[in-house]
Design a protein around this motif. Structure first.
Motif, mmCIF file in Angstrom:
data_model
loop_
_atom_site.group_PDB
_atom_site.id
_atom_site.type_symbol
_atom_site.label_atom_id
_atom_site.label_comp_id
_atom_site.label_asym_id
_atom_site.label_seq_id
_atom_site.Cartn_x
_atom_site.Cartn_y
_atom_site.Cartn_z
ATOM 1 N N CYS A 97 0.714 -1.312 0.020
ATOM 2 C CA CYS A 97 0.086 0.240 -0.023
ATOM 3 C C CYS A 97 0.947 1.406 -0.017
ATOM 4 O O CYS A 97 0.282 2.467 -0.388
ATOM 5 C CB CYS A 97 -0.829 0.004 1.059
ATOM 6 N N GLY A 98 1.842 1.166 0.170
ATOM 7 C CA GLY A 98 3.129 2.399 0.056
ATOM 8 C C GLY A 98 3.220 2.822 1.559
ATOM 9 O O GLY A 98 2.510 2.572 2.562
ATOM 10 N N PRO A 99 4.244 3.721 1.814
ATOM 11 C CA PRO A 99 4.855 3.895 2.958
ATOM 12 C C PRO A 99 3.698 5.014 3.679
ATOM 13 O O PRO A 99 3.416 4.901 5.139
ATOM 14 C CB PRO A 99 5.834 4.885 3.035
ATOM 15 N N TRP A 100 3.018 5.816 3.032
ATOM 16 C CA TRP A 100 2.248 6.757 3.688
ATOM 17 C C TRP A 100 0.727 6.252 4.241
ATOM 18 O O TRP A 100 0.172 6.337 5.251
ATOM 19 C CB TRP A 100 1.762 8.136 3.067
ATOM 20 N N ARG A 101 0.447 5.213 3.218
ATOM 21 C CA ARG A 101 -1.003 4.829 3.855
ATOM 22 C C ARG A 101 -0.571 3.548 4.833
ATOM 23 O O ARG A 101 -1.404 3.307 5.669
ATOM 24 C CB ARG A 101 -1.487 3.813 2.470
ATOM 25 N N PHE A 102 0.686 3.007 4.732
ATOM 26 C CA PHE A 102 0.960 1.879 5.888
ATOM 27 C C PHE A 102 0.871 2.941 7.132
ATOM 28 O O PHE A 102 0.339 2.269 8.172
ATOM 29 C CB PHE A 102 2.155 1.594 5.841
ATOM 30 N N LEU A 103 1.467 3.941 7.258
ATOM 31 C CA LEU A 103 1.538 4.792 8.344
ATOM 32 C C LEU A 103 -0.032 5.113 8.897
ATOM 33 O O LEU A 103 -0.193 4.939 10.075
ATOM 34 C CB LEU A 103 2.360 6.180 8.141
ATOM 35 N N ALA A 104 -0.759 5.346 8.107
ATOM 36 C CA ALA A 104 -2.097 5.860 8.256
ATOM 37 C C ALA A 104 -2.703 4.537 8.812
ATOM 38 O O ALA A 104 -3.693 4.808 9.883
ATOM 39 C CB ALA A 104 -2.922 6.502 7.132
ATOM 40 N N PHE A 105 -2.547 3.327 8.319
ATOM 41 C CA PHE A 105 -3.186 2.141 8.773
ATOM 42 C C PHE A 105 -2.643 1.728 10.142
ATOM 43 O O PHE A 105 -3.338 1.301 11.097
ATOM 44 C CB PHE A 105 -2.909 0.924 7.790
ATOM 45 N N TYR A 106 -1.337 2.083 10.478
ATOM 46 C CA TYR A 106 -0.627 1.798 11.712
ATOM 47 C C TYR A 106 -1.410 2.581 12.820
ATOM 48 O O TYR A 106 -1.652 2.123 13.857
ATOM 49 C CB TYR A 106 0.905 1.994 11.790
ATOM 50 N N LEU A 107 -1.478 3.750 12.508
ATOM 51 C CA LEU A 107 -2.054 4.808 13.454
ATOM 52 C C LEU A 107 -3.461 4.419 13.545
ATOM 53 O O LEU A 107 -4.018 4.639 14.790
ATOM 54 C CB LEU A 107 -1.792 6.164 13.033
ATOM 55 N N PHE A 108 -4.358 3.986 12.546
ATOM 56 C CA PHE A 108 -5.775 3.691 12.788
ATOM 57 C C PHE A 108 -5.905 2.639 13.525
ATOM 58 O O PHE A 108 -6.758 2.524 14.280
ATOM 59 C CB PHE A 108 -6.355 3.653 11.367
ATOM 60 N N ALA A 109 -5.031 1.391 13.300
ATOM 61 C CA ALA A 109 -5.048 0.183 13.897
ATOM 62 C C ALA A 109 -4.874 0.247 15.487
ATOM 63 O O ALA A 109 -5.670 -0.259 16.461
ATOM 64 C CB ALA A 109 -4.326 -0.752 13.319
ATOM 65 N N GLY A 110 -3.976 1.252 15.960
ATOM 66 C CA GLY A 110 -3.599 1.644 17.174
ATOM 67 C C GLY A 110 -4.836 2.338 17.871
ATOM 68 O O GLY A 110 -5.158 2.042 18.907
ATOM 69 N N THR A 111 -5.357 3.269 17.264
ATOM 70 C CA THR A 111 -6.632 4.216 17.557
ATOM 71 C C THR A 111 -7.703 3.041 17.865
ATOM 72 O O THR A 111 -8.338 3.264 18.839
ATOM 73 C CB THR A 111 -6.840 5.228 16.714
ATOM 74 N N LEU A 112 -7.711 2.206 16.918
ATOM 75 C CA LEU A 112 -9.034 1.257 17.079
ATOM 76 C C LEU A 112 -8.812 0.344 18.294
ATOM 77 O O LEU A 112 -9.719 0.113 18.890
ATOM 78 C CB LEU A 112 -9.345 0.529 15.721
ATOM 79 N N ALA A 113 -7.555 -0.076 18.366
ATOM 80 C CA ALA A 113 -7.353 -0.914 19.449
ATOM 81 C C ALA A 113 -7.480 -0.349 20.876
ATOM 82 O O ALA A 113 -8.035 -0.592 21.903
ATOM 83 C CB ALA A 113 -5.842 -1.537 19.443
ATOM 84 N N HIS A 114 -7.207 1.038 21.007
ATOM 85 C CA HIS A 114 -7.427 2.071 22.319
ATOM 86 C C HIS A 114 -8.747 2.175 22.312
ATOM 87 O O HIS A 114 -9.419 2.106 23.540
ATOM 88 C CB HIS A 114 -6.469 3.080 22.058
ATOM 89 N N VAL A 115 -9.621 2.370 21.219
ATOM 90 C CA VAL A 115 -11.013 2.491 21.507
ATOM 91 C C VAL A 115 -11.842 1.067 22.029
ATOM 92 O O VAL A 115 -12.545 1.359 23.239
ATOM 93 C CB VAL A 115 -11.720 2.824 20.027
ATOM 94 N N PHE A 116 -11.445 0.002 21.440
ATOM 95 C CA PHE A 116 -11.784 -1.204 22.210
ATOM 96 C C PHE A 116 -11.552 -1.262 23.499
ATOM 97 O O PHE A 116 -12.132 -1.798 24.303
ATOM 98 C CB PHE A 116 -11.400 -2.435 21.255
ATOM 99 N N PHE A 117 -10.198 -0.963 23.831
ATOM 100 C CA PHE A 117 -9.600 -1.283 25.254
ATOM 101 C C PHE A 117 -10.446 -0.081 26.239
ATOM 102 O O PHE A 117 -10.776 -0.690 27.432
ATOM 103 C CB PHE A 117 -8.177 -0.708 25.192
ATOM 104 N N VAL A 118 -10.737 0.830 25.593
ATOM 105 C CA VAL A 118 -11.400 1.788 26.690
ATOM 106 C C VAL A 118 -12.923 1.367 26.650
ATOM 107 O O VAL A 118 -13.396 1.355 27.878
ATOM 108 C CB VAL A 118 -11.493 3.397 26.173
#
Length: 137
Positions: A97-118
């Protein structure tokens, strides 16, 4: 079993720059965590890790702690395990997917994990950083 390397060439890029950059950032933050905050972990983790009770109780919903908590680790084994998985799987995802989309996916996945954790631990006052949170609480 995780493959440490494969023989298939990258399709789009020669070097997984974003994956390597994320590994370097995670290791640097862990270095700071170990060598500069060795006295008062509790205050540091309460400030920079994601604590569900504080996220739900403060204005801004813990936006800064959402970002900083993605780079905190609860121990050397936690860091090494996560960086191994990031190296094995991240470079293939970045290649697709390319470096910038990968970074967006990494940050989105981390945010989604935090939402579920909360959502699951909504009344917890223990910061969510991995296995070290259990020993702090």
């Amino acid at each position: 079993m995780l493959p440490l390397n494969d023989t298939e060439p990258n399709r789009y890029s020669y070097f997984p720059i974003m994956t390597v950059l994320l590994i370097i950032i995670n290791c640097f933050v862990y270095f700071l965590e170990v060598f500069y905050v060795r006295d008062d972990y509790w205050t540091f983790f309460m400030k920079y890790a994601l604590t569900p009770m504080l996220v739900l109780g403060v204005q801004g919903a813990g936006a800064l702690s959402n970002l900083t908590a993605m780079f905190l680790h609860g121990g050397l084994d936690h860091l090494l395990g996560n960086m191994l998985a990031l190296w094995v799987f991240g470079r293939r995802v970045e290649d697709a997917c390319g470096p910038w989309r990968f970074l967006a996916f990494y940050l989105f996945a981390g945010t989604l994990a935090h939402v579920f954790f909360v959502l699951v631990q909504y009344d917890s006052i223990i910061p969510g950083i991995g296995r070290a949170a259990r020993s702090l609480g």
